[in-house]
Design a protein around this motif. Structure first.
Motif, short mmCIF file in Angstrom:
data_model
loop_
_atom_site.label_atom_id
_atom_site.label_comp_id
_atom_site.label_asym_id
_atom_site.label_seq_id
_atom_site.Cartn_x
_atom_site.Cartn_y
_atom_site.Cartn_z
N ASP A 60 0.85 -1.20 0.00
CA ASP A 60 0.00 0.00 0.00
C ASP A 60 0.88 1.25 0.00
OD1 ASP A 60 -2.30 -1.59 0.20
OD2 ASP A 60 -2.39 -1.38 2.40
N ILE A 61 1.91 1.23 0.83
CA ILE A 61 2.82 2.37 0.94
C ILE A 61 3.57 2.55 -0.37
CG2 ILE A 61 4.81 3.32 2.18
CD1 ILE A 61 3.80 1.52 4.60
N GLN A 62 4.02 1.47 -0.95
CA GLN A 62 4.75 1.53 -2.22
C GLN A 62 3.85 2.11 -3.31
OE1 GLN A 62 6.42 -2.17 -3.52
NE2 GLN A 62 7.33 -1.27 -5.35
N ASP A 63 2.61 1.66 -3.38
CA ASP A 63 1.68 2.15 -4.40
C ASP A 63 1.47 3.66 -4.29
OD1 ASP A 63 1.39 -0.42 -5.35
OD2 ASP A 63 -0.58 -0.74 -4.43
N SER A 64 1.38 4.17 -3.07
CA SER A 64 1.13 5.61 -2.90
C SER A 64 2.38 6.45 -3.10
CB SER A 64 0.50 5.89 -1.53
OG SER A 64 1.42 5.61 -0.50
N ASN A 65 3.54 5.82 -3.21
CA ASN A 65 4.80 6.55 -3.40
C ASN A 65 5.50 6.18 -4.70
OD1 ASN A 65 5.58 8.17 -0.81
ND2 ASN A 65 4.51 6.33 -0.15
N GLU A 66 4.78 5.54 -5.59
CA GLU A 66 5.38 5.01 -6.81
C GLU A 66 6.07 6.07 -7.66
OE1 GLU A 66 4.04 2.23 -10.58
OE2 GLU A 66 2.56 2.80 -9.07
N TYR A 67 5.52 7.27 -7.73
CA TYR A 67 6.06 8.31 -8.61
C TYR A 67 6.81 9.40 -7.86
CZ TYR A 67 2.91 5.94 -11.77
OH TYR A 67 2.28 4.98 -12.50
N THR A 68 7.04 9.21 -6.58
CA THR A 68 7.69 10.23 -5.77
C THR A 68 9.17 9.95 -5.62
OG1 THR A 68 5.64 10.48 -4.52
CG2 THR A 68 7.61 11.47 -3.57
N GLN A 69 9.98 10.96 -5.89
CA GLN A 69 11.42 10.89 -5.70
C GLN A 69 11.76 11.89 -4.59
OE1 GLN A 69 13.68 12.23 -9.06
NE2 GLN A 69 15.58 11.40 -8.27
N TRP A 70 12.24 11.39 -3.47
CA TRP A 70 12.56 12.25 -2.33
C TRP A 70 13.95 12.83 -2.53
CZ3 TRP A 70 8.63 13.66 0.47
CH2 TRP A 70 7.50 12.85 0.46
N ILE A 71 14.06 14.14 -2.35
CA ILE A 71 15.28 14.87 -2.69
C ILE A 71 16.08 15.31 -1.48
CG2 ILE A 71 16.19 16.91 -3.86
CD1 ILE A 71 13.67 16.79 -5.64
N LYS A 72 15.39 15.85 -0.48
CA LYS A 72 16.12 16.46 0.63
C LYS A 72 15.22 16.54 1.86
CE LYS A 72 17.62 21.01 1.89
NZ LYS A 72 17.70 22.37 1.44
N LEU A 73 15.82 16.30 3.03
CA LEU A 73 15.12 16.38 4.31
C LEU A 73 15.71 17.50 5.15
CD1 LEU A 73 13.19 15.15 6.49
CD2 LEU A 73 15.14 13.77 7.21
N GLU A 74 14.83 18.26 5.79
CA GLU A 74 15.24 19.29 6.75
C GLU A 74 14.45 19.07 8.03
OE1 GLU A 74 16.00 23.24 4.19
OE2 GLU A 74 13.98 22.42 4.02
N ILE A 75 15.15 18.91 9.15
CA ILE A 75 14.49 18.81 10.45
C ILE A 75 14.32 20.24 10.97
CG2 ILE A 75 14.65 17.92 12.81
CD1 ILE A 75 14.34 15.72 10.72
N ASN A 76 13.08 20.62 11.26
CA ASN A 76 12.79 21.99 11.70
C ASN A 76 12.73 22.12 13.21
OD1 ASN A 76 12.57 22.73 8.95
ND2 ASN A 76 10.45 22.05 8.93
N ALA A 77 12.24 21.10 13.89
CA ALA A 77 12.12 21.14 15.35
C ALA A 77 11.84 19.75 15.89
CB ALA A 77 10.99 22.08 15.78
N THR A 78 12.27 19.52 17.12
CA THR A 78 11.92 18.28 17.83
C THR A 78 11.45 18.65 19.22
OG1 THR A 78 14.17 17.97 18.62
CG2 THR A 78 13.60 16.85 16.59
N GLU A 79 10.49 17.90 19.73
CA GLU A 79 10.01 18.05 21.10
C GLU A 79 10.01 16.67 21.73
OE1 GLU A 79 6.16 19.93 21.14
OE2 GLU A 79 6.76 21.33 19.59
#
Length: 169
Positions: free
Chosen positions: A67-86
């Motif tokens: 299910d997860i693969q199907d919903s992300n089939e066309y998505t290419q993840w480029i960059k992650l930024e962590i903005n805050a943690t609590e």
């Protein structure tokens, strides 16, 4: 997808010494942020079994890796930024991580902004839920830590040079 040298989560560490450790041993991420980074990396590398194994969704408790693969089939993840943690440290039982994840789908780029909720169950962190919005056709802002030369391997893990991959859009 080939295994990248540098971890896609943006720490600058080698993949095998960063998120690769958690992918090879699900349930071992010591903090909510470490789990969040490893999940982002799993999405970017197509490790959907890891995504399914590290979540306990309230709204979709039976969501499978396919299910997860199907919903992300066309998505290419480029960059992650962590903005805050609590919270979310090794001693905590819950935590939140706010992040921005830049992506590409076809010729379109966008940014997923999310505040993720994590819970520790029997000494293992799980993704529980998240509040998010998606900004489409956003410019990719490169931080100093993410600077790449045109001939460097692309951070997305495609194995292509940056100029022929994510920089081409």
């Amino acid at each position: 997808m080939p295994t990248p040298v540098n971890c896609p989560c943006g720490t600058g560490s080698p993949y095998e010494m960063c998120c690769g450790m958690y992918h090879n041993n699900p349930g071992t991420a010591p903090t909510a942020e470490a789990l969040m980074r490893s999940r982002y990396t799993a999405f970017s590398l197509g490790h959907f079994d890891y995504i399914a194994a590290t979540q306990k969704l309230k709204e979709a408790p039976n969501q499978s890796a396919s299910d997860i693969q199907d919903s992300n089939e066309y998505t290419q993840w480029i960059k992650l930024e962590i903005n805050a943690t609590e919270e979310g440290s090794e001693k905590d039982k819950q935590g939140t991580v706010a992040f921005s994840a830049h992506f590409k789908e076809g010729k379109h780029i966008g940014c997923l902004n999310e505040r993720s909720v994590f819970k520790k169950v029997k000494d293992q962190w799980f993704y529980i839920s998240g509040e998010h919005d998606i900004a489409k056709n956003t410019p990719l802002i490169n931080s100093a830590a993410m600077k790449l030369g045109r001939n460097d391997p692309c951070l997305c893990g495609s194995g292509k040079k940056f100029k022929k991959c994510c920089a081409a859009s």
